[in-house]
Design a protein around this motif. Structure first.
Motif, short mmCIF file in Angstrom:
data_model
loop_
_atom_site.label_atom_id
_atom_site.label_comp_id
_atom_site.label_asym_id
_atom_site.label_seq_id
_atom_site.Cartn_x
_atom_site.Cartn_y
_atom_site.Cartn_z
N ARG A 1 43.22 -5.57 -8.17
CA ARG A 1 43.00 -5.68 -9.61
C ARG A 1 41.79 -6.57 -9.85
O ARG A 1 41.81 -7.77 -9.55
CB ARG A 1 44.22 -6.25 -10.32
N VAL A 2 40.72 -5.99 -10.34
CA VAL A 2 39.49 -6.74 -10.61
C VAL A 2 39.64 -7.51 -11.92
O VAL A 2 40.08 -6.95 -12.93
CB VAL A 2 38.28 -5.78 -10.68
N VAL A 3 39.26 -8.80 -11.88
CA VAL A 3 39.37 -9.63 -13.08
C VAL A 3 38.02 -10.16 -13.54
O VAL A 3 37.90 -10.62 -14.68
CB VAL A 3 40.35 -10.81 -12.85
N ASP A 4 36.99 -10.10 -12.67
CA ASP A 4 35.68 -10.60 -13.08
C ASP A 4 34.61 -10.00 -12.17
O ASP A 4 34.90 -9.61 -11.03
CB ASP A 4 35.63 -12.13 -12.99
N GLU A 5 33.38 -9.93 -12.67
CA GLU A 5 32.26 -9.36 -11.93
C GLU A 5 31.20 -10.42 -11.68
O GLU A 5 30.82 -11.15 -12.57
CB GLU A 5 31.67 -8.18 -12.70
N THR B 1 43.32 -1.79 -10.46
CA THR B 1 42.21 -1.14 -11.15
C THR B 1 41.28 -0.42 -10.19
O THR B 1 40.57 0.51 -10.57
CB THR B 1 41.38 -2.17 -11.94
N GLU C 1 35.57 -10.38 -8.39
CA GLU C 1 36.72 -11.28 -8.24
C GLU C 1 37.98 -10.49 -8.54
O GLU C 1 38.04 -9.74 -9.52
CB GLU C 1 36.64 -12.47 -9.18
N ILE C 2 38.98 -10.64 -7.69
CA ILE C 2 40.23 -9.91 -7.88
C ILE C 2 41.36 -10.88 -8.19
O ILE C 2 41.22 -12.10 -7.99
CB ILE C 2 40.58 -9.04 -6.65
N GLU C 3 42.44 -10.32 -8.69
CA GLU C 3 43.61 -11.14 -8.99
C GLU C 3 44.02 -11.93 -7.75
O GLU C 3 44.12 -11.39 -6.66
CB GLU C 3 44.75 -10.23 -9.44
N MET D 1 51.74 -5.83 -9.80
CA MET D 1 50.34 -5.86 -10.17
C MET D 1 49.90 -4.44 -10.53
O MET D 1 50.25 -3.49 -9.83
CB MET D 1 49.52 -6.41 -9.01
#
Length: 270
Positions: free
Chosen positions: A124-128, A93, A134-136, A90
């Protein structure tokens, strides 16, 4: 003489370029830690040398009997972790920038906590969302508890002070238990500064110094290291207090020598 802690080889395999007679030369296969804290051991089922945290990179050289042998990417420390504690590689971020936080299954602080993460864990952030990221993996972390990887802290002492009161744990590297060199490493890595894992290795950092003490100086004894908060006080994870604690520098020097652990062996300035 080679240092096994930094030599990417065991009796069977070795990283390309390190192989000797009887060892198979292999390429590292990147993975990441997928549990809050994983022990890094000298041998399968052996003693804990250090720990790696959620999201730390681990380059695997061999998988055998439930153990993964390889190299911790953050500092090159070599050892074994339980194979089940690893997942796919992974690219993080952000890192956890408070002493500890929780993983939630939804973006609701009333939801049941999935796990707790230590300062320094990588995500690893994937959404706010409004109050969460929200993280992986589909988990959620409170926004105030994270910091972008590319925005390191600027003062190692400020980081070390976040761990005040953390229980002492030999070989520990987390907010759930930490030792002297683990505290130093957490402080410096969070500031974007390279730092090895054990106190004998950390003695090569910086330059020789002498009193008066300055904020950020490192003081070493045989098997121990502390950070100077200012010219009079240090902070260290130690078995005397069984915690991360403040202590007057001169008092600590006298106490440690009186208990039979000798005088200060090095004073280094970063």
């Amino acid at each position: 003489m080679t240092d096994r802690r930094l030599t990417p080889a065991n009796t069977r395999v070795a990283l390309a370029g390190y192989a000797r007679q009887g060892q198979s030369e292999v390429l590292a296969k990147p993975a990441s830690v997928r549990v809050p804290v994983a022990d890094l051991r000298a041998a399968p089922d052996g003693v804990r040398d250090r720990q790696v945290l959620w999201g730390d990179g681990f380059d695997v050289l061999e998988r055998r009997d439930g153990w993964a042998f390889g190299v911790a990417r953050r500092d090159g420390y070599v050892g074994y972790v339980a194979e089940a504690d690893l997942g796919p590689n992974m690219t993080p971020t952000h890192l956890i920038s408070v002493r500890a936080t929780h993983l939630y299954p939804t973006d609701d602080f009333k939801s049941e906590v999935v796990a707790s993460l230590s300062f320094g864990a990588r995500i690893r952030v994937v959404d706010e969302r409004r109050k969460f990221m929200e993280i992986e993996g589909g988990f959620f972390v409170p926004k105030p508890h994270i910091r972008p990887i590319e925005r390191p802290f600027s003062d190692p002492i400020t980081v070390a002070q976040l761990f005040f009161g953390t229980p002492y744990l030999w070989g520990g590297n987390s907010a759930f238990g930490i030792d002297c060199s683990g505290l130093v490493q957490a402080a410096f890595l969070a500031c974007g500064l390279d730092c090895p894992g054990d106190s004998d290795m950390q003695m090569s950092m910086g330059a020789p110094a002498s009193a008066p003490y300055r904020r950020g100086d490192l003081l070493f004894w045989k098997g121990h290291v502390a950070l100077c908060v200012d010219d009079e006080v240090l902070i260290h994870a130690n078995a005397h207090h069984m915690a991360v604690a403040y202590e007057p520098i001169l008092r600590a020097i006298a106490r440690i020598e009186a208990q039979g652990d000798g005088p200060v062996t090095a004073h280094r300035r970063m």
